[in-house]
Design an enzyme around this catalytic site. Sequence first.
Site, PDB file in Angstrom:
ATOM      1  N   ALA A  14       0.953  -0.950   0.010  1.00 19.38           N
ATOM      2  CA  ALA A  14       0.162  -0.120  -0.024  1.00 19.38           C
ATOM      3  C   ALA A  14       0.833   1.365  -0.019  1.00 19.38           C
ATOM      4  O   ALA A  14       0.565   2.347  -0.671  1.00 19.38           O
ATOM      5  CB  ALA A  14      -0.971   0.022   1.211  1.00 19.38           C
TER       6      ALA A  14
ATOM      7  N   SER B 279       0.325   8.996  -5.449  1.00 22.41           N
ATOM      8  CA  SER B 279       0.031  10.376  -5.172  1.00 22.41           C
ATOM      9  C   SER B 279       1.265  11.195  -5.680  1.00 22.41           C
ATOM     10  O   SER B 279       0.867  12.307  -6.170  1.00 22.41           O
ATOM     11  CB  SER B 279       0.310  10.389  -3.494  1.00 22.41           C
ATOM     12  OG  SER B 279      -0.993  10.045  -2.938  1.00 22.41           O
TER      13      SER B 279
ATOM     14  N   GLY C 277       2.047   1.537  -3.436  1.00 23.25           N
ATOM     15  CA  GLY C 277       1.231   2.173  -4.183  1.00 23.25           C
ATOM     16  C   GLY C 277       0.796   3.528  -4.168  1.00 23.25           C
ATOM     17  O   GLY C 277       0.779   4.429  -5.090  1.00 23.25           O
ATOM     18  N   GLU C 278       0.615   4.163  -2.872  1.00 25.42           N
ATOM     19  CA  GLU C 278       0.339   5.315  -2.676  1.00 25.42           C
ATOM     20  C   GLU C 278       1.319   6.367  -2.953  1.00 25.42           C
ATOM     21  O   GLU C 278       1.211   7.639  -3.418  1.00 25.42           O
ATOM     22  CB  GLU C 278      -0.098   5.673  -1.068  1.00 25.42           C
ATOM     23  CG  GLU C 278      -0.545   6.881  -0.886  1.00 25.42           C
ATOM     24  CD  GLU C 278      -1.543   7.258   0.438  1.00 25.42           C
ATOM     25  OE1 GLU C 278      -1.741   8.035   0.667  1.00 25.42           O
ATOM     26  OE2 GLU C 278      -1.863   6.109   0.923  1.00 25.42           O
ATOM     27  N   THR C 279       2.618   5.988  -2.738  1.00 26.36           N
ATOM     28  CA  THR C 279       3.919   6.766  -3.174  1.00 26.36           C
ATOM     29  C   THR C 279       3.830   7.134  -4.627  1.00 26.36           C
ATOM     30  O   THR C 279       3.893   8.238  -5.260  1.00 26.36           O
ATOM     31  CB  THR C 279       5.044   6.077  -2.561  1.00 26.36           C
ATOM     32  OG1 THR C 279       5.307   5.859  -1.263  1.00 26.36           O
ATOM     33  CG2 THR C 279       6.344   6.859  -3.168  1.00 26.36           C
TER      34      THR C 279
END
Length: 138
Positions: A57, A65, A60-62
Amino acid sequence: MSKVNSGMEFIAARGLGKLAAKMEIEILEFTPDRAVARMPVSGNTQPIGLVHGGAYAVLGETLGSMHANFLAPTDKVAVGVDINATHTSSATEGYVIGVCTPIRTGKSLTVHEIVITRDSDGARCSTVRITNFYKPQR
């Protein structure tokens, strides 16, 4: 879009943040069409030796975003409002590779999909989807 000439210049200017640094996330490619990064398995595992679901996660968020901010309209900043991850396999050694592609880039919301695979055989380990909201930059 960003005022720098390339995605890699954008990453160099902004940085990935302290959490990404602790997890040793490394950007390999960053263009308007996609972002690619790798993360070592070592140091990002559960007690039984598999990559931690939260590590997927974070990768993925890095990517999602950062890519949303790269594509952000002038004077806007992307902030995550929803993330989900489906883990279908795991890795126990080497690296995992995240490939982030935009599904929808609008004026107020963007949605990205990040496919995370093992570097050894390309097997999909996790699929992450993140939605970012564009808000005025302060």
